[in-house]
Scaffold this motif. Structure first.
Motif, mmCIF file in Angstrom:
data_model
loop_
_atom_site.group_PDB
_atom_site.id
_atom_site.type_symbol
_atom_site.label_atom_id
_atom_site.label_comp_id
_atom_site.label_asym_id
_atom_site.label_seq_id
_atom_site.Cartn_x
_atom_site.Cartn_y
_atom_site.Cartn_z
ATOM 1 N N LYS A 122 30.336 33.569 55.773
ATOM 2 C CA LYS A 122 29.158 33.567 54.911
ATOM 3 C C LYS A 122 29.140 34.770 53.972
ATOM 4 O O LYS A 122 28.121 35.054 53.340
ATOM 5 N N GLN A 123 30.255 35.478 53.901
ATOM 6 C CA GLN A 123 30.347 36.631 53.011
ATOM 7 C C GLN A 123 31.539 36.482 52.067
ATOM 8 O O GLN A 123 32.585 35.957 52.451
ATOM 9 N N GLY A 124 31.372 36.951 50.850
ATOM 10 C CA GLY A 124 32.456 36.924 49.876
ATOM 11 C C GLY A 124 32.107 37.779 48.672
ATOM 12 O O GLY A 124 30.943 38.153 48.461
ATOM 13 N N ILE A 125 33.117 38.097 47.892
ATOM 14 C CA ILE A 125 32.899 38.849 46.648
ATOM 15 C C ILE A 125 33.829 38.292 45.586
ATOM 16 O O ILE A 125 35.006 38.016 45.844
ATOM 17 N N PHE A 126 33.297 38.092 44.389
ATOM 18 C CA PHE A 126 34.000 37.403 43.314
ATOM 19 C C PHE A 126 33.876 38.213 42.029
ATOM 20 O O PHE A 126 32.942 38.999 41.860
ATOM 21 N N GLU A 148 22.077 37.601 50.906
ATOM 22 C CA GLU A 148 21.721 38.086 49.578
ATOM 23 C C GLU A 148 22.849 37.857 48.577
ATOM 24 O O GLU A 148 24.036 37.871 48.934
ATOM 25 N N LEU A 149 22.461 37.661 47.338
ATOM 26 C CA LEU A 149 23.400 37.573 46.215
ATOM 27 C C LEU A 149 23.212 38.830 45.370
ATOM 28 O O LEU A 149 22.126 39.085 44.844
ATOM 29 N N VAL A 150 24.282 39.620 45.249
ATOM 30 C CA VAL A 150 24.234 40.892 44.513
ATOM 31 C C VAL A 150 25.182 40.788 43.317
ATOM 32 O O VAL A 150 26.400 40.717 43.484
ATOM 33 N N VAL A 151 24.618 40.768 42.116
ATOM 34 C CA VAL A 151 25.408 40.589 40.895
ATOM 35 C C VAL A 151 25.387 41.879 40.082
ATOM 36 O O VAL A 151 24.302 42.425 39.805
ATOM 37 N N SER A 152 26.572 42.361 39.715
ATOM 38 C CA SER A 152 26.695 43.582 38.896
ATOM 39 C C SER A 152 27.548 43.280 37.676
ATOM 40 O O SER A 152 28.490 42.473 37.748
ATOM 41 N N ASN A 153 27.229 43.937 36.563
ATOM 42 C CA ASN A 153 28.061 43.746 35.371
ATOM 43 C C ASN A 153 28.098 44.995 34.511
ATOM 44 O O ASN A 153 27.160 45.794 34.479
ATOM 45 N N ALA A 154 29.226 45.169 33.834
ATOM 46 C CA ALA A 154 29.396 46.197 32.816
ATOM 47 C C ALA A 154 30.161 45.533 31.679
ATOM 48 O O ALA A 154 31.367 45.316 31.769
ATOM 49 N N GLN A 174 27.301 26.993 50.318
ATOM 50 C CA GLN A 174 28.334 27.275 51.316
ATOM 51 C C GLN A 174 28.067 28.575 52.071
ATOM 52 O O GLN A 174 28.645 28.820 53.139
ATOM 53 N N PHE A 175 27.189 29.414 51.507
ATOM 54 C CA PHE A 175 26.945 30.729 52.099
ATOM 55 C C PHE A 175 25.568 30.829 52.757
ATOM 56 O O PHE A 175 25.198 31.903 53.253
ATOM 57 N N CYS A 176 24.808 29.752 52.764
ATOM 58 C CA CYS A 176 23.484 29.783 53.364
ATOM 59 C C CYS A 176 23.557 29.572 54.888
ATOM 60 O O CYS A 176 24.469 28.950 55.384
ATOM 61 N N LEU A 181 37.024 55.981 23.680
ATOM 62 C CA LEU A 181 35.589 55.833 23.431
ATOM 63 C C LEU A 181 34.763 56.143 24.675
ATOM 64 O O LEU A 181 33.593 55.770 24.751
ATOM 65 N N LYS A 182 35.368 56.819 25.646
ATOM 66 C CA LYS A 182 34.738 56.961 26.960
ATOM 67 C C LYS A 182 33.415 57.707 26.889
ATOM 68 O O LYS A 182 32.558 57.519 27.759
ATOM 69 N N GLN A 183 33.222 58.510 25.875
ATOM 70 C CA GLN A 183 31.959 59.243 25.744
ATOM 71 C C GLN A 183 30.777 58.287 25.596
ATOM 72 O O GLN A 183 29.648 58.619 25.972
ATOM 73 N N TRP A 184 31.047 57.079 25.040
ATOM 74 C CA TRP A 184 29.968 56.126 24.762
ATOM 75 C C TRP A 184 30.093 54.822 25.553
ATOM 76 O O TRP A 184 29.093 54.179 25.811
ATOM 77 N N VAL A 185 31.315 54.427 25.902
ATOM 78 C CA VAL A 185 31.524 53.186 26.652
ATOM 79 C C VAL A 185 31.582 53.537 28.137
ATOM 80 O O VAL A 185 32.615 53.972 28.643
ATOM 81 N N ILE A 186 30.477 53.363 28.824
ATOM 82 C CA ILE A 186 30.384 53.800 30.215
ATOM 83 C C ILE A 186 30.705 52.641 31.160
ATOM 84 O O ILE A 186 30.602 51.468 30.792
ATOM 85 N N ALA A 187 31.081 52.985 32.382
ATOM 86 C CA ALA A 187 31.444 51.972 33.374
ATOM 87 C C ALA A 187 30.319 51.691 34.365
ATOM 88 O O ALA A 187 30.470 50.827 35.230
ATOM 89 N N GLU A 188 29.187 52.393 34.246
ATOM 90 C CA GLU A 188 28.092 52.181 35.188
ATOM 91 C C GLU A 188 27.500 50.783 35.022
ATOM 92 O O GLU A 188 27.091 50.405 33.921
ATOM 93 N N PRO A 189 27.432 49.988 36.098
ATOM 94 C CA PRO A 189 26.936 48.612 35.974
ATOM 95 C C PRO A 189 25.422 48.536 36.134
ATOM 96 O O PRO A 189 24.771 49.478 36.585
ATOM 97 N N GLU A 190 24.877 47.400 35.750
ATOM 98 C CA GLU A 190 23.505 47.028 36.097
ATOM 99 C C GLU A 190 23.596 45.983 37.204
ATOM 100 O O GLU A 190 24.446 45.089 37.162
ATOM 101 N N THR A 191 22.711 46.077 38.185
ATOM 102 C CA THR A 191 22.810 45.235 39.374
ATOM 103 C C THR A 191 21.504 44.494 39.631
ATOM 104 O O THR A 191 20.413 45.074 39.514
ATOM 105 N N THR A 192 21.629 43.219 39.996
ATOM 106 C CA THR A 192 20.493 42.361 40.344
ATOM 107 C C THR A 192 20.720 41.788 41.736
ATOM 108 O O THR A 192 21.837 41.372 42.070
ATOM 109 N N ILE A 193 19.667 41.760 42.550
ATOM 110 C CA ILE A 193 19.766 41.229 43.911
ATOM 111 C C ILE A 193 18.785 40.071 44.084
ATOM 112 O O ILE A 193 17.599 40.175 43.732
ATOM 113 N N LEU A 194 19.296 38.948 44.596
ATOM 114 C CA LEU A 194 18.472 37.784 44.898
ATOM 115 C C LEU A 194 18.661 37.377 46.351
ATOM 116 O O LEU A 194 19.775 37.476 46.890
#
Length: 392
Positions: free
Chosen positions: A165-169, A239-245, A390-392, A307-320
């Motif tokens: 019941k666990q996975g990461i994609f 839980e569904l944890v979605v992160s993006n950058a 499949q994960f419930c 461009l690393k001074q401006w293009v950061i790798a920190e993601p935003e994350t949402t949990i459902l």
């Protein structure tokens, strides 16, 4: 100075008349105290031999050169040069010569092998234009666009810690080459899981953040060029944890209603534009595309060292919380979202993913790609559909 070239009669070579080939060179010269002995150069085994290596005479200074079939004894060419500096005219000996060239091997057609880390050939061929993978929990379909090499990648880790019941994609959209997307596909999900283990499963938001930042730091230390947008979906403990950058996007179907779980990181977004300008950069618009420093059209991701001074790798994350009304999740690169809206994606995929005895999410992924192409998408596309039930 003299030069001798030994020509092989091996069957792997065929006669040609346009070039002189050798593989390695050994050089020797007499000492200045022995003027009677001429300096010599001996070339053997066939590399490319050009006038930049040894100065040959003009055609008017040479007689005709006789080309014969190979004999049973290797023939030689002796070049006598009148200067220790190899700068004067040369005289070609009249020994019969044959100049040989190695045959080029036949081109190999290597098939694509799809793995859980989305590996693609470095030089896409017809076989690499379209990749599809189907599992019980997810399906993924990738199509190369018309702009060059395929730069999208994906990854999928299921049955984490022995729990079905666990996975990461993940879906990764590279730019400026494939290195960053390949690196993220191989390392980002693992780094997030490692961070979770280190925290005993607590503070999942911070674990995802540190996983992204660690992957970015590791990639930058490799001194590769380019960068990649990154999108991950972690499923654990109900839980569904979605992160993006970057501008890859995650959309979930909630009883047929599309719900975006990410917000694209583009320089046109007010908070992103303010952040860039506050740190000394600028954002401008050309041909209706907003770019950082007139260059990059995304404001977050891994890599992009210049461009690393401006293009950061920190993601935003949402949990459902996973609930029965959450039917399926679509992770895709911007090649899809630029042409197909969130609700259109759900409306197209849902008939093939729910309310049928045998769901066909792979067919749904293909249908979404076909829809984007029919509307003029020329970008690479990677579409992953995760069956949340499949994960419930």
């Amino acid at each position: 100075m003299s030069c001798t070239v030994a020509i092989s009669n091996a069957p792997a070579f065929t006669p040609v008349t346009n070039s002189l080939l050798c593989r390695s060179a050994s050089f020797s010269s007499s000492s200045p105290s022995s003027p009677s002995r001429k300096p010599s150069v001996r070339l053997t085994r066939f590399p490319s031999f050009t006038s930049s290596t040894l100065l040959l005479p003009q055609p008017s200074q040479l007689g005709s050169l006789l080309i014969q079939k190979p004999s049973s004894v290797p023939t030689t060419i002796s070049v006598v040069v009148n200067s220790d500096e190899c700068a004067s005219s040369a005289v070609i000996c009249t020994s019969p010569t044959t100049v040989l060239k190695r045959k080029r091997p036949a081109r190999l057609d290597i098939p694509v092998v799809a793995t859980d880390f989305g590996n693609f050939p470095a030089s896409p061929s017809a076989a690499a234009d379209f990749v599809e993978v189907e599992g019980d929990e997810y399906t993924v379909c990738c199509k190369r666009g018309r702009r060059g090499a395929m730069e999208d990648r994906y990854s999928a880790l299921v049955n984490l810690q022995g729990n079905s019941k666990q996975g990461i994609f993940g879906v990764f959209d590279g730019h400026g080459g494939t290195k960053a997307a390949e690196f993220a596909a191989e390392h980002l999900n693992k780094n997030i899981v490692d961070e979770l283990v280190r925290r005993n499963g607590e503070d999942v938001v911070e674990a995802c953040k540190n996983g992204y930042l660690k992957t970015d730091s590791e990639f930058l230390s490799q001194e590769f060029q380019g960068g990649s947008c990154c999108l991950t979906a972690l499923i654990r403990n109900g839980e569904l944890v979605v992160s993006n950058a970057g501008d890859c996007r995650a959309v979930v179907s909630r009883d047929g209603i599309a719900e975006a779980l990410t917000s694209d990181h583009k320089p046109s977004r007010k908070d992103e534009k303010d952040r860039i300008e506050t740190s000394g950069g600028y954002v401008d618009c050309s041909n209706n595309v907003w770019r950082i420093q007139g260059s990059l059209a995304v404001s977050r991701g891994i890599g992009d060292q210049y461009l690393k001074q401006w293009v950061i790798a920190e993601p935003e994350t949402t949990i459902l919380e996973l609930k029965p009304e959450l039917e399926f999740l679509v992770l895709a690169s911007d090649g899809l979202w630029d042409k197909v809206s969130n609700q259109e994606v759900v409306d197209t995929a849902r008939p093939l993913c729910t309310d049928i005895s045998a769901p066909q999410p792979l067919s749904a992924s293909k249908k979404l790609i076909d829809l984007a192409v029919s509307r003029g998408s020329v970008d690479d596309m990677c579409v992953m559909i995760i069956q949340l039930q499949q994960f419930c």
